[in-house]
Structure formats: structure tokens, C-alpha cells
Design a protein around this motif. Structure first.
Motif, PDB file in Angstrom:
ATOM      1  N   ALA A 132       5.372  11.775  -6.947  1.00 50.35           N
ATOM      2  CA  ALA A 132       4.905  11.175  -5.692  1.00 50.35           C
ATOM      3  C   ALA A 132       5.982  11.285  -4.616  1.00 50.35           C
ATOM      4  O   ALA A 132       7.174  11.113  -4.890  1.00 50.35           O
ATOM      5  CB  ALA A 132       4.526   9.714  -5.918  1.00 50.35           C
ATOM      6  N   HIS A 133       5.562  11.568  -3.398  1.00 53.99           N
ATOM      7  CA  HIS A 133       6.517  11.712  -2.304  1.00 53.99           C
ATOM      8  C   HIS A 133       7.055  10.368  -1.837  1.00 53.99           C
ATOM      9  O   HIS A 133       8.165  10.280  -1.309  1.00 53.99           O
ATOM     10  CB  HIS A 133       5.859  12.449  -1.133  1.00 53.99           C
ATOM     11  CG  HIS A 133       5.470  13.859  -1.467  1.00 53.99           C
ATOM     12  ND1 HIS A 133       4.256  14.188  -2.036  1.00 53.99           N
ATOM     13  CD2 HIS A 133       6.149  15.026  -1.331  1.00 53.99           C
ATOM     14  CE1 HIS A 133       4.199  15.506  -2.224  1.00 53.99           C
ATOM     15  NE2 HIS A 133       5.323  16.028  -1.801  1.00 53.99           N
ATOM     16  N   ARG A 134       6.244   9.313  -2.027  1.00 45.67           N
ATOM     17  CA  ARG A 134       6.691   7.975  -1.637  1.00 45.67           C
ATOM     18  C   ARG A 134       5.856   6.942  -2.385  1.00 45.67           C
ATOM     19  O   ARG A 134       4.662   7.162  -2.622  1.00 45.67           O
ATOM     20  CB  ARG A 134       6.554   7.777  -0.127  1.00 45.67           C
ATOM     21  CG  ARG A 134       7.160   6.478   0.393  1.00 45.67           C
ATOM     22  CD  ARG A 134       7.121   6.414   1.903  1.00 45.67           C
ATOM     23  NE  ARG A 134       7.698   5.182   2.411  1.00 45.67           N
ATOM     24  CZ  ARG A 134       7.743   4.833   3.694  1.00 45.67           C
ATOM     25  NH1 ARG A 134       7.252   5.663   4.604  1.00 45.67           N
ATOM     26  NH2 ARG A 134       8.286   3.696   4.076  1.00 45.67           N
ATOM     27  N   VAL A 135       6.478   5.823  -2.731  1.00 44.29           N
ATOM     28  CA  VAL A 135       5.778   4.722  -3.400  1.00 44.29           C
ATOM     29  C   VAL A 135       5.914   3.465  -2.545  1.00 44.29           C
ATOM     30  O   VAL A 135       7.021   3.015  -2.271  1.00 44.29           O
ATOM     31  CB  VAL A 135       6.338   4.458  -4.810  1.00 44.29           C
ATOM     32  CG1 VAL A 135       5.605   3.284  -5.464  1.00 44.29           C
ATOM     33  CG2 VAL A 135       6.232   5.703  -5.685  1.00 44.29           C
ATOM     34  N   HIS A 136       4.764   2.923  -2.112  1.00 46.08           N
ATOM     35  CA  HIS A 136       4.753   1.694  -1.332  1.00 46.08           C
ATOM     36  C   HIS A 136       4.401   0.538  -2.259  1.00 46.08           C
ATOM     37  O   HIS A 136       3.317   0.532  -2.862  1.00 46.08           O
ATOM     38  CB  HIS A 136       3.713   1.771  -0.206  1.00 46.08           C
ATOM     39  CG  HIS A 136       3.903   2.932   0.719  1.00 46.08           C
ATOM     40  ND1 HIS A 136       4.640   2.856   1.873  1.00 46.08           N
ATOM     41  CD2 HIS A 136       3.440   4.214   0.649  1.00 46.08           C
ATOM     42  CE1 HIS A 136       4.620   4.027   2.497  1.00 46.08           C
ATOM     43  NE2 HIS A 136       3.903   4.878   1.765  1.00 46.08           N
ATOM     44  N   ARG A 137       5.294  -0.440  -2.382  1.00 46.75           N
ATOM     45  CA  ARG A 137       5.050  -1.623  -3.203  1.00 46.75           C
ATOM     46  C   ARG A 137       4.514  -2.736  -2.314  1.00 46.75           C
ATOM     47  O   ARG A 137       5.151  -3.119  -1.327  1.00 46.75           O
ATOM     48  CB  ARG A 137       6.343  -2.063  -3.886  1.00 46.75           C
ATOM     49  CG  ARG A 137       6.805  -1.125  -4.993  1.00 46.75           C
ATOM     50  CD  ARG A 137       6.027  -1.375  -6.251  1.00 46.75           C
ATOM     51  NE  ARG A 137       6.441  -0.500  -7.356  1.00 46.75           N
ATOM     52  CZ  ARG A 137       5.858  -0.519  -8.540  1.00 46.75           C
ATOM     53  NH1 ARG A 137       4.865  -1.371  -8.771  1.00 46.75           N
ATOM     54  NH2 ARG A 137       6.261   0.295  -9.493  1.00 46.75           N
ATOM     55  N   LEU A 138       3.347  -3.272  -2.663  1.00 41.75           N
ATOM     56  CA  LEU A 138       2.684  -4.272  -1.843  1.00 41.75           C
ATOM     57  C   LEU A 138       2.581  -5.596  -2.598  1.00 41.75           C
ATOM     58  O   LEU A 138       2.375  -5.604  -3.817  1.00 41.75           O
ATOM     59  CB  LEU A 138       1.276  -3.806  -1.459  1.00 41.75           C
ATOM     60  CG  LEU A 138       1.148  -2.378  -0.924  1.00 41.75           C
ATOM     61  CD1 LEU A 138      -0.319  -2.060  -0.656  1.00 41.75           C
ATOM     62  CD2 LEU A 138       1.978  -2.198   0.332  1.00 41.75           C
ATOM     63  N   GLN A 139       2.679  -6.672  -1.874  1.00 39.60           N
ATOM     64  CA  GLN A 139       2.519  -7.988  -2.478  1.00 39.60           C
ATOM     65  C   GLN A 139       1.043  -8.354  -2.521  1.00 39.60           C
ATOM     66  O   GLN A 139       0.330  -8.231  -1.522  1.00 39.60           O
ATOM     67  CB  GLN A 139       3.290  -9.048  -1.683  1.00 39.60           C
ATOM     68  CG  GLN A 139       3.249 -10.427  -2.309  1.00 39.60           C
ATOM     69  CD  GLN A 139       4.112 -11.420  -1.539  1.00 39.60           C
ATOM     70  OE1 GLN A 139       4.743 -11.062  -0.538  1.00 39.60           O
ATOM     71  NE2 GLN A 139       4.147 -12.651  -1.998  1.00 39.60           N
ATOM     72  N   ARG A 140       0.575  -8.818  -3.659  1.00 39.09           N
ATOM     73  CA  ARG A 140      -0.813  -9.256  -3.759  1.00 39.09           C
ATOM     74  C   ARG A 140      -1.033 -10.469  -2.863  1.00 39.09           C
ATOM     75  O   ARG A 140      -0.252 -11.405  -2.893  1.00 39.09           O
ATOM     76  CB  ARG A 140      -1.160  -9.641  -5.197  1.00 39.09           C
ATOM     77  CG  ARG A 140      -1.261  -8.475  -6.163  1.00 39.09           C
ATOM     78  CD  ARG A 140      -1.591  -9.006  -7.552  1.00 39.09           C
ATOM     79  NE  ARG A 140      -1.758  -7.946  -8.539  1.00 39.09           N
ATOM     80  CZ  ARG A 140      -0.766  -7.386  -9.226  1.00 39.09           C
ATOM     81  NH1 ARG A 140       0.475  -7.798  -9.017  1.00 39.09           N
ATOM     82  NH2 ARG A 140      -0.996  -6.442 -10.102  1.00 39.09           N
ATOM     83  N   PRO A 141      -2.122 -10.455  -2.086  1.00 38.72           N
ATOM     84  CA  PRO A 141      -2.389 -11.612  -1.221  1.00 38.72           C
ATOM     85  C   PRO A 141      -2.874 -12.831  -1.990  1.00 38.72           C
ATOM     86  O   PRO A 141      -2.880 -13.931  -1.470  1.00 38.72           O
ATOM     87  CB  PRO A 141      -3.476 -11.104  -0.274  1.00 38.72           C
ATOM     88  CG  PRO A 141      -4.133  -9.999  -1.023  1.00 38.72           C
ATOM     89  CD  PRO A 141      -3.064  -9.363  -1.857  1.00 38.72           C
ATOM     90  N   HIS A 142      -3.303 -12.639  -3.260  1.00 36.35           N
ATOM     91  CA  HIS A 142      -3.773 -13.752  -4.079  1.00 36.35           C
ATOM     92  C   HIS A 142      -3.170 -13.625  -5.472  1.00 36.35           C
ATOM     93  O   HIS A 142      -3.082 -12.526  -6.020  1.00 36.35           O
ATOM     94  CB  HIS A 142      -5.297 -13.746  -4.223  1.00 36.35           C
ATOM     95  CG  HIS A 142      -6.011 -14.191  -2.991  1.00 36.35           C
ATOM     96  ND1 HIS A 142      -6.266 -15.503  -2.703  1.00 36.35           N
ATOM     97  CD2 HIS A 142      -6.534 -13.484  -1.963  1.00 36.35           C
ATOM     98  CE1 HIS A 142      -6.920 -15.596  -1.564  1.00 36.35           C
ATOM     99  NE2 HIS A 142      -7.084 -14.377  -1.087  1.00 36.35           N
ATOM    100  N   ASN A 143      -2.778 -14.739  -6.038  1.00 39.47           N
ATOM    101  CA  ASN A 143      -2.429 -14.742  -7.450  1.00 39.47           C
ATOM    102  C   ASN A 143      -3.718 -14.695  -8.249  1.00 39.47           C
ATOM    103  O   ASN A 143      -4.690 -15.358  -7.911  1.00 39.47           O
ATOM    104  CB  ASN A 143      -1.648 -16.010  -7.820  1.00 39.47           C
ATOM    105  CG  ASN A 143      -0.285 -16.030  -7.169  1.00 39.47           C
ATOM    106  OD1 ASN A 143       0.358 -14.996  -7.031  1.00 39.47           O
ATOM    107  ND2 ASN A 143       0.151 -17.211  -6.747  1.00 39.47           N
ATOM    108  N   SER A 144      -3.718 -13.904  -9.323  1.00 36.40           N
ATOM    109  CA  SER A 144      -4.915 -13.811 -10.140  1.00 36.40           C
ATOM    110  C   SER A 144      -5.180 -15.151 -10.819  1.00 36.40           C
ATOM    111  O   SER A 144      -4.322 -15.690 -11.502  1.00 36.40           O
ATOM    112  CB  SER A 144      -4.748 -12.712 -11.197  1.00 36.40           C
ATOM    113  OG  SER A 144      -4.649 -11.455 -10.586  1.00 36.40           O
ATOM    114  N   SER A 145      -6.355 -15.675 -10.609  1.00 31.29           N
ATOM    115  CA  SER A 145      -6.744 -16.917 -11.260  1.00 31.29           C
ATOM    116  C   SER A 145      -8.207 -16.814 -11.639  1.00 31.29           C
ATOM    117  O   SER A 145      -8.926 -15.929 -11.178  1.00 31.29           O
ATOM    118  CB  SER A 145      -6.528 -18.109 -10.318  1.00 31.29           C
ATOM    119  OG  SER A 145      -7.421 -18.037  -9.230  1.00 31.29           O
ATOM    120  N   ALA A 146      -8.651 -17.727 -12.482  1.00 36.36           N
ATOM    121  CA  ALA A 146     -10.037 -17.667 -12.941  1.00 36.36           C
ATOM    122  C   ALA A 146     -11.009 -17.775 -11.776  1.00 36.36           C
ATOM    123  O   ALA A 146     -12.086 -17.180 -11.782  1.00 36.36           O
ATOM    124  CB  ALA A 146     -10.295 -18.789 -13.948  1.00 36.36           C
TER     125      ALA A 146
END
Length: 207
Positions: A132-146
Motif C-alpha cells: 500500500a502506498h499509504r495507510v490512514h488510521r481512523l478512530q472509530r466514532p462509536h465503541n462497539s456495544s450491543a
């Protein structure tokens, strides 16, 4: 299309988003769209059973992301996105923004520039990370919950796409012919779906 046109390819299953309720799904997709910036078009692939409910369709339409629905099967979403990418390449597109950490997308580097959009902490397949030429790491806008997931579909655990799958039991082990037939069937479905989607987005007279 021209070479600088950017195509956003979203593998909703790999991103852990396909089973989300509308509000958290919308939040995740908006995060991905913001990170992608200006782009020619966006396509999201995901599996829906023939008698299943497509809970993502309305959110995708709202955000102007073209849905690429496929029948459940091994690597069905990835194959559909790769097929669409080849159609884009044939029309002149050379830049791909990939929302997935699956190693299959490493082959896109033969078609042009590949940038990844993945979540913080999401494992990326080694062969994909290496090319890959570039990797963008993004923060999830929500924590996974039920509460984030549809009641009919329990939340799934996101795993590294590089991790080998557990071998099936002897009773379910397909023979070589069966495996090849299944792969061919999935590939054929993905090819047909990708061509129909491409023609729907751009009629031939507008390309």
C-alpha cells in the motif's frame, strides 16, 4: 474518468460495519468519507442473504454510496470490489482508496495507487501493508456495544485478515472440484454485479 479520479472501495464486512444499526453505521461511513476527501465515487460491498433484510441500503443511499450487494460466500465482497476496480481501471481510473485490511486487495497495486482506510488497532494483512502506498488510521466514532448492532444480527469480532481460518471438519471438507466450482460461481456473480453497477453509475455516453 482520468487517472487522478479517486475511487473509494468499502468492504463493510471487513470494517465490521455491515451489522450496525443505522445511526452508528452512518457515523462510521461519514468518518470514512471525511478521511477519503474528494473522490469520483464510492462503492460499498456487503453480503445479504436472498431472504435477508438489507438494513444498510437506506444509509448508503443517504450518503450517496453505491451499494454492491452480493450473495454470502467466501470472499464475495472482496471479489466484487476487485471486479469493480478493474472496470474503473478500464475506464481510466488509477487511484483507489480501500476501506479494508484484507490481503486480497494487494493485487490492486497492479492497477494504480492504493491507499488504505482502516480503524485504529485493526490488523492489516502483511502483504497488503507492504504494498500500500499509504495507510490512514481512523478512530472509530462509536465503541462497539450491543446497542450498536441490529437485534437480528449479533456483533461480530473483527479479526486480522492475515490470520488463517480454522479448517472445517472432515464431514464438511469440500473436495477440490467443489472448491473450484464455488470460487468460479462467486467470481462470476461478482463480475456481473460489478459491471451492472458500473453501467448504472455511468451510462456509456457519459464516461
Amino acid at each position: 474518468m482520468i487517472a487522478d479520479d479517486r475511487t473509494l472501495l468499502l468492504d463493510l464486512e471487513n470494517l465490521g460495519s455491515v451489522r450496525l444499526r443505522p445511526r452508528p453505521l452512518r457515523a462510521r461511513l461519514m468518518t470514512l468519507l471525511a478521511a477519503a476527501g474528494e473522490h469520483h465515487h464510492a462503492v460499498a460491498a456487503y453480503a445479504v442473504a436472498e431472504d435477508g433484510i438489507d438494513s444498510a441500503a437506506a444509509v448508503l443511499a443517504e450518503l450517496r454510496i453505491a451499494p454492491l450487494r452480493v450473495a454470502p460466500g467466501p470472499n464475495a465482497a472482496e471479489l466484487a470490489l476487485l471486479t469493480h476496480a478493474r472496470h474503473v481501471h478500464a475506464e481510466g481510473g488509477r487511484t483507489f482508496l480501500v476501506g479494508s485490511a484484507d490481503g486480497r486487495f494487494a493485487e490492486l497495486t497492479s492497477l494504480g495507487r492504493v491507499e488504505l482506510l482502516v480503524w485504529d488497532g485493526q490488523p492489516v494483512a502483511t502483504k497488503l501493508a507492504e504494498v500500500a502506498h499509504r495507510v490512514h488510521r481512523l478512530q472509530r466514532p462509536h465503541n462497539s456495544s450491543a446497542d450498536d448492532f441490529n437485534a437480528t444480527s449479533p456483533p461480530i469480532t473483527e479479526v486480522s485478515p492475515a490470520a488463517p481460518p480454522e479448517p472445517p471438519s472432515d464431514r464438511c471438507q469440500p473436495n477440490g472440484i467443489g472448491t473450484h466450482l464455488l470460487t468460479a460461481l462467486v467470481t462470476g456473480i461478482a463480475t456481473a454485479a460489478g459491471q451492472r453497477l458500473f453501467d448504472a453509475i455511468w451510462p456509456r455516453g457519459r464516461r
